[in-house]
Enzyme design. Structure first.
Site, short mmCIF file in Angstrom:
data_model
loop_
_atom_site.label_atom_id
_atom_site.label_comp_id
_atom_site.label_asym_id
_atom_site.label_seq_id
_atom_site.Cartn_x
_atom_site.Cartn_y
_atom_site.Cartn_z
N LYS A 140 0.83 -1.21 0.00
CA LYS A 140 0.00 0.00 0.00
C LYS A 140 0.86 1.26 0.00
CE LYS A 140 -4.53 -1.33 1.59
NZ LYS A 140 -5.65 -1.03 2.45
N LYS A 152 -4.92 -9.73 -6.89
CA LYS A 152 -6.20 -10.02 -6.23
C LYS A 152 -7.23 -8.95 -6.58
CE LYS A 152 -6.39 -7.76 -1.79
NZ LYS A 152 -7.29 -7.59 -0.72
N LYS A 167 -10.88 -3.48 -3.81
CA LYS A 167 -11.66 -2.25 -3.94
C LYS A 167 -10.79 -1.11 -4.46
CE LYS A 167 -14.31 -3.04 0.25
NZ LYS A 167 -13.45 -2.97 1.47
#
Ligand code: AQP
Length: 341
Positions: free
Chosen positions: A120, A206, A209
């Site tokens: 992230k 994956k 969102k």
């Protein structure tokens, strides 16, 4: 209908979902569907983890409306507020209190090794970690607090959360050995099929969102035509041989996993029933559309009745706080904080 288990034999379950973006098929097959089953078998606590959401910057209006939508979604997937406890994480302030105690137990090195932090923070742009929020770094301590505060034995999550669960166990074990038996050691409950639903356009990533792959991500409230179109255009390979082998054939294997999860079948044996990709894509789309239809109908009813949703949220905060307050006090007593206050 699943028979109720007497409460004295029940294990405790906790899981959460971030109220960000649009809830997708990965969330549904990897987590939410399992939660709906678990609520009848275990004493279950499920929440919208809004405190986790703000580890990256959120628009305040959007965060509020996404939190409400997420709570409506939890009810829509079949979670019954009379059977389990449904709440918003920030409504139970004990989570942040315990999180601080655990931040002082976990080491900098452990947090630095978390792959989700590395991924992230890398996505956030400037190549370094200089401007990444400290909250994104300490997120696993808050997640450990979310779990340990309910004495959860079992945490149903997708495969992406495995490393955070291991850290939670390490933190709990360390705390127990330093300060005496305080926390229950939780186990991750990762589904056998569809534990990691992949992006339909980039099947080695994956489904998520926060991904920027609209054709690769299937939202659970998308209309039927759009879902069918996304499956039709799903990336496969040029071999035209249906085989379940994630390393060699990620696109096809992802479709088989999704179909397997939606129909309760084994993906490898489903592969024997297809010799072309077209019918596999069509059947997968159809199975998903069927599985999502009741969820979509229920959510429309609930969003039309905001007072009912408010009632569910308020009741959940009350039930969750009763349990959380006791655990935080136990942890503070163990660490030597002065009673009272
Ligand atoms: N692709 C997935 N396959 C299976 N399970 C998944 N989960 C998430 N993605 C998949 C599980 O869903 C639960 C809620 O996770 P979340 O709120 O963190 O959702 P997200 O889509 O992972 O959200 P983000 O913001 O996009 O996060 P990143 O950027 O980390 O992917 C969890 O139980 C999760 O395991």
């Amino acid at each position: 209908m699943i028979a109720a288990v007497p409460s004295s034999f029940m294990t405790r379950v906790l899981s959460g979902i971030q109220p960000t973006g649009d809830i997708h098929l990965g969330n549904f097959l990897g987590a939410l569907r399992q939660w709906a089953i678990d609520q009848h078998l275990h004493d279950s606590f499920y929440c919208a983890v809004d405190l986790h959401a703000v580890t990256v910057q959120q628009d305040p209006v959007e965060l509020r409306s996404k939190t409400l939508e997420t709570m409506a979604t939890l009810v829509s997937v079949g979670l019954d507020p009379e059977v389990c406890t449904l709440f918003v994480q920030s409504h139970v302030p004990y989570h942040t209190e315990l999180s601080w105690l655990l931040e002082c137990t976990v080491s900098f090195g452990e947090l630095r090794r978390m792959t989700q932090f590395k991924d992230k923070s890398a996505k956030q742009g400037d190549g370094g970690q200089e401007h990444v929020s400290a909250g994104l770094f300490t997120y696993p301590a808050l997640m450990a607090a979310d779990i340990l505060i309910y004495d959860a034995d079992r945490v149903p999550v997708g495969d992406d959360q495995r490393q955070h669960l291991e850290l939670t166990r390490d933190v709990a074990e360390r705390f127990n050995s330093r300060y005496g038996q305080t926390f229950v050691l939780p186990e991750a409950a990762i589904p056998k099929i569809a534990a990691r639903v992949m992006d339909l356009q980039e099947p080695t990533n994956k489904m998520s969102k926060s991904s920027e792959s609209p054709m690769g991500t299937v939202g659970i409230f998308e209309d039927t035509n759009s879902i069918a179109k996304k499956f039709k255009r799903a990336i496969t390979d040029s071999e035209n041989q249906v085989r379940f082998d994630f390393d060699a054939k990620p696109g096809v294997s992802n479709l088989l996993s999704i179909l397997g999860a939606a129909t309760d079948r084994d993906p490898a044996s489903l592969a024997d029933e297809y010799d072309q990709y077209g019918p596999l894509k069509n059947d997968t789309a159809e199975a998903i559309i069927d599985a999502l239809e009741p969820v979509q109908n229920r959510r429309a009813e609930l969003l039309a009745d905001p007072a009912e949703l408010d009632r569910i949220i308020a009741r959940g905060a009350e039930k969750a706080s009763e349990v959380a307050a006791i655990t935080v006090q136990r942890a503070k007593d163990a660490m030597g904080f002065l009673p009272g206050g």
